[in-house]
Design an enzyme around this catalytic site. Structure first.
Site, PDB file in Angstrom:
ATOM      1  N   ARG A  46       0.839  -1.207   0.000  1.00 31.66           N
ATOM      2  CA  ARG A  46       0.000   0.000   0.000  1.00 31.66           C
ATOM      3  C   ARG A  46       0.869   1.249   0.000  1.00 31.66           C
ATOM      4  O   ARG A  46       0.574   2.238  -0.647  1.00 31.66           O
ATOM      5  CB  ARG A  46      -0.937   0.009   1.224  1.00 31.66           C
ATOM      6  CG  ARG A  46      -1.602   1.373   1.453  1.00 31.66           C
ATOM      7  CD  ARG A  46      -2.901   1.305   2.214  1.00 31.66           C
ATOM      8  NE  ARG A  46      -2.797   0.595   3.477  1.00 31.66           N
ATOM      9  CZ  ARG A  46      -2.188   1.082   4.578  1.00 31.66           C
ATOM     10  NH1 ARG A  46      -1.639   2.286   4.563  1.00 31.66           N
ATOM     11  NH2 ARG A  46      -2.132   0.375   5.675  1.00 31.66           N
ATOM     12  N   TYR A  98     -16.820  15.236 -16.973  1.00 30.62           N
ATOM     13  CA  TYR A  98     -17.184  13.831 -16.817  1.00 30.62           C
ATOM     14  C   TYR A  98     -18.249  13.683 -15.719  1.00 30.62           C
ATOM     15  O   TYR A  98     -18.150  14.310 -14.655  1.00 30.62           O
ATOM     16  CB  TYR A  98     -15.917  13.040 -16.462  1.00 30.62           C
ATOM     17  CG  TYR A  98     -16.191  11.599 -16.174  1.00 30.62           C
ATOM     18  CD1 TYR A  98     -16.662  10.752 -17.184  1.00 30.62           C
ATOM     19  CD2 TYR A  98     -16.000  11.070 -14.903  1.00 30.62           C
ATOM     20  CE1 TYR A  98     -16.930   9.427 -16.911  1.00 30.62           C
ATOM     21  CE2 TYR A  98     -16.265   9.737 -14.635  1.00 30.62           C
ATOM     22  CZ  TYR A  98     -16.734   8.929 -15.647  1.00 30.62           C
ATOM     23  OH  TYR A  98     -17.010   7.621 -15.371  1.00 30.62           O
ATOM     24  N   ASP A 172      -7.621  17.668 -15.866  1.00 29.68           N
ATOM     25  CA  ASP A 172      -7.928  16.277 -16.205  1.00 29.68           C
ATOM     26  C   ASP A 172      -7.576  16.088 -17.675  1.00 29.68           C
ATOM     27  O   ASP A 172      -8.263  16.589 -18.563  1.00 29.68           O
ATOM     28  CB  ASP A 172      -9.414  16.012 -15.936  1.00 29.68           C
ATOM     29  CG  ASP A 172      -9.807  14.564 -16.194  1.00 29.68           C
ATOM     30  OD1 ASP A 172      -9.154  13.902 -17.028  1.00 29.68           O
ATOM     31  OD2 ASP A 172     -10.784  14.101 -15.575  1.00 29.68           O
ATOM     32  N   LYS A 197      -8.375   5.028 -19.792  1.00 29.12           N
ATOM     33  CA  LYS A 197      -8.636   5.461 -21.163  1.00 29.12           C
ATOM     34  C   LYS A 197      -7.372   5.293 -22.018  1.00 29.12           C
ATOM     35  O   LYS A 197      -6.886   4.191 -22.150  1.00 29.12           O
ATOM     36  CB  LYS A 197      -9.157   6.900 -21.143  1.00 29.12           C
ATOM     37  CG  LYS A 197     -10.216   7.168 -20.053  1.00 29.12           C
ATOM     38  CD  LYS A 197     -11.563   6.516 -20.309  1.00 29.12           C
ATOM     39  CE  LYS A 197     -12.480   6.501 -19.107  1.00 29.12           C
ATOM     40  NZ  LYS A 197     -12.848   7.803 -18.561  1.00 29.12           N
TER      41      LYS A 197
HETATM   42  C1  LIG Z   1     -13.469   8.182 -17.228  1.00 29.57           C
HETATM   43  C2  LIG Z   1     -13.103   9.532 -16.758  1.00 29.57           C
HETATM   44  C3  LIG Z   1     -12.863   9.782 -15.405  1.00 29.57           C
HETATM   45  C4  LIG Z   1     -13.038   8.726 -14.336  1.00 29.57           C
HETATM   46  O1  LIG Z   1     -12.075   7.744 -14.468  1.00 29.57           O
HETATM   47  P1  LIG Z   1     -12.304   6.219 -13.979  1.00 29.57           P
HETATM   48  O2  LIG Z   1     -11.049   5.556 -14.395  1.00 29.57           O
HETATM   49  O3  LIG Z   1     -13.519   5.736 -14.703  1.00 29.57           O
HETATM   50  O4  LIG Z   1     -12.519   6.267 -12.519  1.00 29.57           O
HETATM   51  C5  LIG Z   1     -12.454  11.051 -15.056  1.00 29.57           C
HETATM   52  N1  LIG Z   1     -12.312  12.027 -15.962  1.00 29.57           N
HETATM   53  C6  LIG Z   1     -12.548  11.823 -17.272  1.00 29.57           C
HETATM   54  C7  LIG Z   1     -12.378  12.931 -18.239  1.00 29.57           C
HETATM   55  C8  LIG Z   1     -12.962  10.572 -17.712  1.00 29.57           C
HETATM   56  O5  LIG Z   1     -13.223  10.370 -19.000  1.00 29.57           O
END
Ligand SMILES: *Cc1c(COP(=O)(O)O)cnc(C)c1O
Length: 407
Positions: A46, A98, A172, A197
């Protein structure tokens, strides 16, 4: 060493006596200590794990930051970034973002005493006026391009405004990846990814990343990661290390197909608008080009007729009906009922109807993907091409999802 070389050239196993050429999966919870009173290099996964360390160093390097962190999901990464401000502080987020981030800011942040506000960050004056009325610590969270409308915020200007009020700017960068855009180089303090992603690129793991501009922010994220136990496990770190190596070639090819699809969709009479950051006529195209090297591989379209969105989503041959994006396999979804369903609780009118469809473009042959979409869009063909059995199964999945409030 140039950036693309660094994608594949890095020490895969620092200190490993066997000198493996690929990073091993150190699938262990604990590490034996030299004695009861002496610390070894690692003690508990962890707090730190060698597989994760390789990934985290690589993430920091690729985003031009000081420290990188791998989390169990993008939302865990967002949670860590938001932990940088205390109770009583404010998170200002863009107003197109998101759905899960909206849910966090709408419900979880306030429950912990953090305020949240949504501002149109594509308008620097709107950001400035929001910041000028605040007292206390503030973190500004921006998606540019935003998901799913692809609006563009000026990162350098936003950073200047945020820093004038002694706030932190978090970006992000999930939709772009560091191959196309590096917000820390433009003045951001923290970069966040849903590594699920493009960083993973294969849709085989959920993961998140945080990269910080400096050591001090890094130490605070490290504390949060250890205290909450939200780090990514060794096997998933390994998947991500592996996926990252092909980031540039994947994105280059996926992006060129996305441009082709965006153009042909924009010319189609059944399509009302195409949101793609470098498309001619996109209001933020010039700005986007000045801060990123491409438009990425996600295309959002608004159809002329809201009744056709669901049919389009359920009728293509090569696009899987799936949330998420960035995988080597193409996918298609309705933001209204899928990725952005949590926005339904946003005050005012629901932001999306079923005219909105989001495509994630994969590595299939570009001609196959284009002719697939155009065939479905051909007037009168939608009902004929629908696959009833699968459509029925999906309605059931949708029903299950809305009852459990997942996504
Ligand atoms: C998918 C997504 C998230 C969340 O990510 P997870 O891996 O699904 O927890 C946050 N920001 C954006 C822009 C996303 O497309």
């Amino acid at each position: 060493m140039k950036w693309q070389t660094a994608l594949v050239q890095f020490d895969p196993a620092p200190g490993d006596p066997h000198a493996p050429s690929v990073t091993p999966i150190y699938q262990t919870a604990t590490f034996r200590l030299p004695s009861a009173t002496e610390a070894g290099g690692y003690d508990y996964s962890r707090s730190g794990n060698p597989t994760r360390d390789v990934l985290e160093a690589q993430l920091a390097h690729l985003e031009s930051g000081q420290r990188g962190f791998a989390f169990a999901s993008g939302m865990a990464a967002i949670d860590a970034a938001i932990s940088l401000i205390p109770a009583g502080g404010t998170v200002i987020a863009g107003d197109d973002l998101y759905g899960g981030t909206f849910r966090y800011l709408d419900r979880l942040a306030p429950a912990r005493g953090q305020r949240s506000r949504f501002v149109d960050t594509t308008d620097p004056e709107a950001l400035e006026s929001a910041m000028s009325t605040l007292d206390g610590p503030c973190l500004v969270l921006i998606e540019t391009p935003s998901n799913p409308r692809m609006t563009i915020s000026d990162l350098e200007r936003c950073a200047a405004i945020v820093h004038r009020y002694e706030g932190l700017l978090a970006v992000d960068n999930s939709l772009m990846s560091p191959y196309l855009q590096r917000p820390l180089e433009l003045g951001a303090d923290v970069v966040i990814h849903s590594a699920t992603k493009f960083l993973s690129g294969h849709g085989h793991t959920t993961a998140g990343a945080v990269v910080t501009r400096d050591e001090d922010l890094g130490a605070r994220i490290a504390w949060h990661q250890n205290a909450t136990g939200s780090a990514l496990g060794p096997f998933d770190c390994w998947l991500l290390i592996s996926g990252l190596k092909t980031l540039a070639v994947r994105l280059e090819r996926q992006q060129s197909t996305a441009v082709r699809l965006a153009r042909s969709l924009a010319a189609h009479p059944a399509v009302d608008a195409v949101c793609y950051p470098t498309l001619d006529g996109h209001p933020g195209a010039g700005l986007h080009r000045s801060q990123a090297t491409g438009g990425g591989a996600v295309v959002t379209v608004r159809l002329d007729n809201p009744n056709l969105g669901r049919q389009l989503v359920e009728s293509t041959r090569y696009f899987q009906v799936a949330v998420s994006f960035g995988s080597v396999g193409s996918s298609i979804e309705l933001p209204a009922t899928m990725s952005h369903a949590p926005l339904a609780s946003k005050p005012g009118a629901a932001p999306f109807d079923n005219a909105w469809v989001r495509l994630s473009v994969g590595l299939e042959d570009p001609e196959d993907l284009e002719s697939d979409l155009l065939a479905v869009l051909a007037v009168g063909s939608l009902d004929r091409r629908r696959r009833p059995a699968e459509a029925g199964r999906r309605s059931q999945i949708e029903a299950n999802k809305s009852s459990t409030g997942s996504l």
